[in-house]
Design an enzyme around this catalytic site. Sequence first.
Site, PDB file in Angstrom:
ATOM      1  N   LYS A 109     -23.789 -15.847  31.748  1.00 10.08           N
ATOM      2  CA  LYS A 109     -23.190 -17.174  31.522  1.00 10.08           C
ATOM      3  C   LYS A 109     -22.853 -17.425  30.050  1.00 10.08           C
ATOM      4  CE  LYS A 109     -25.367 -19.300  35.567  1.00 10.08           C
ATOM      5  NZ  LYS A 109     -26.244 -18.209  35.990  1.00 10.08           N
ATOM      6  N   ARG A 110     -22.194 -16.468  29.424  1.00  9.81           N
ATOM      7  CA  ARG A 110     -21.844 -16.609  28.016  1.00  9.81           C
ATOM      8  C   ARG A 110     -20.591 -17.468  27.853  1.00  9.81           C
ATOM      9  NH1 ARG A 110     -26.639 -15.158  27.377  1.00  9.81           N
ATOM     10  NH2 ARG A 110     -27.178 -13.120  26.512  1.00  9.81           N
TER      11      ARG A 110
END
Length: 297
Positions: A109-110
């Site tokens: 989830k960057r």
Amino acid sequence: MTHHTTEPVPGRPPRPFGARLEAAMDTHGPLCVGIDPHPSLLADWGLPDTPAGLRDFALRTIEAVGGHVAALKPQSAFFERHGAAGIAVLEEVLAAARQTGTLCVLDVKRGDIGSTMTGYAQAYLADDAPLAADAVTLSPYLGLGSLAPALEAAERTGRGAFVLALTSNPEGAGVQHARDASGQAVAAAVATGVARANAAAVAAGTLGSVGLVVGATVGDAVTRLGIDLAAVGGPLLAPGVGAQGAGATELEAVFGAARRHVLASTSRAVLSAGPHPGAIRAEATRQAARVGAVLRP
């Protein structure tokens, strides 16, 4: 056992992630098994909450379902919490998944901007990266355009990305359901942007390599926000199946005409059958058949 190799062939363009995922779902059913070494699951398996425990847990899961499901999804946070030793285990897990030929979606989830986003792209989407995966999860809430370095890197290397659109946590709605001056919901704008990224693949008759994360427990949000998931043209990663409460009814209600592009993700529902690999594999097979009956009747 069918392998969907992730290794590039010298001199040949990499086969896009979307095409590889579509083939894997056709072969094994639309199930992604999460590798989430949560402390309580480690305890249930009689393993210590240490890097050695993580390694045993993750590699045993890969032994059980590698080559038998469409995809695996390690949750990076559960490895990162153990520092450098945990990251070393994650590198080994990604390599082990590659050896089975099973697609690996790294759940990180960057989301960032400029050179920092480029750094994340190099970490997860470059061919020579120790943490390279077939796809990663990305957050677009610094603006969808901020993800360009990652999406471009994924396209170059035949990898993919799943962009957060509608998540099942209650806090997400405040951002994702918000509407701009024209009345378009933020999540709908994300879906529209991802559809643009997949346009060339769709025109070529294949599944795009940029997907969305849409929780299987979001209820009527897709319809209420005016999102056409079928028009996205890429895979739809659907967490929340099994232990989080989503079943056949929820999958059908949320995804409708886009059902065939859904990769249903479950972790605890399969991993709680462990620690014996045979029991894990049997439960994964059962879950794949269960979701396949709804998503690919």
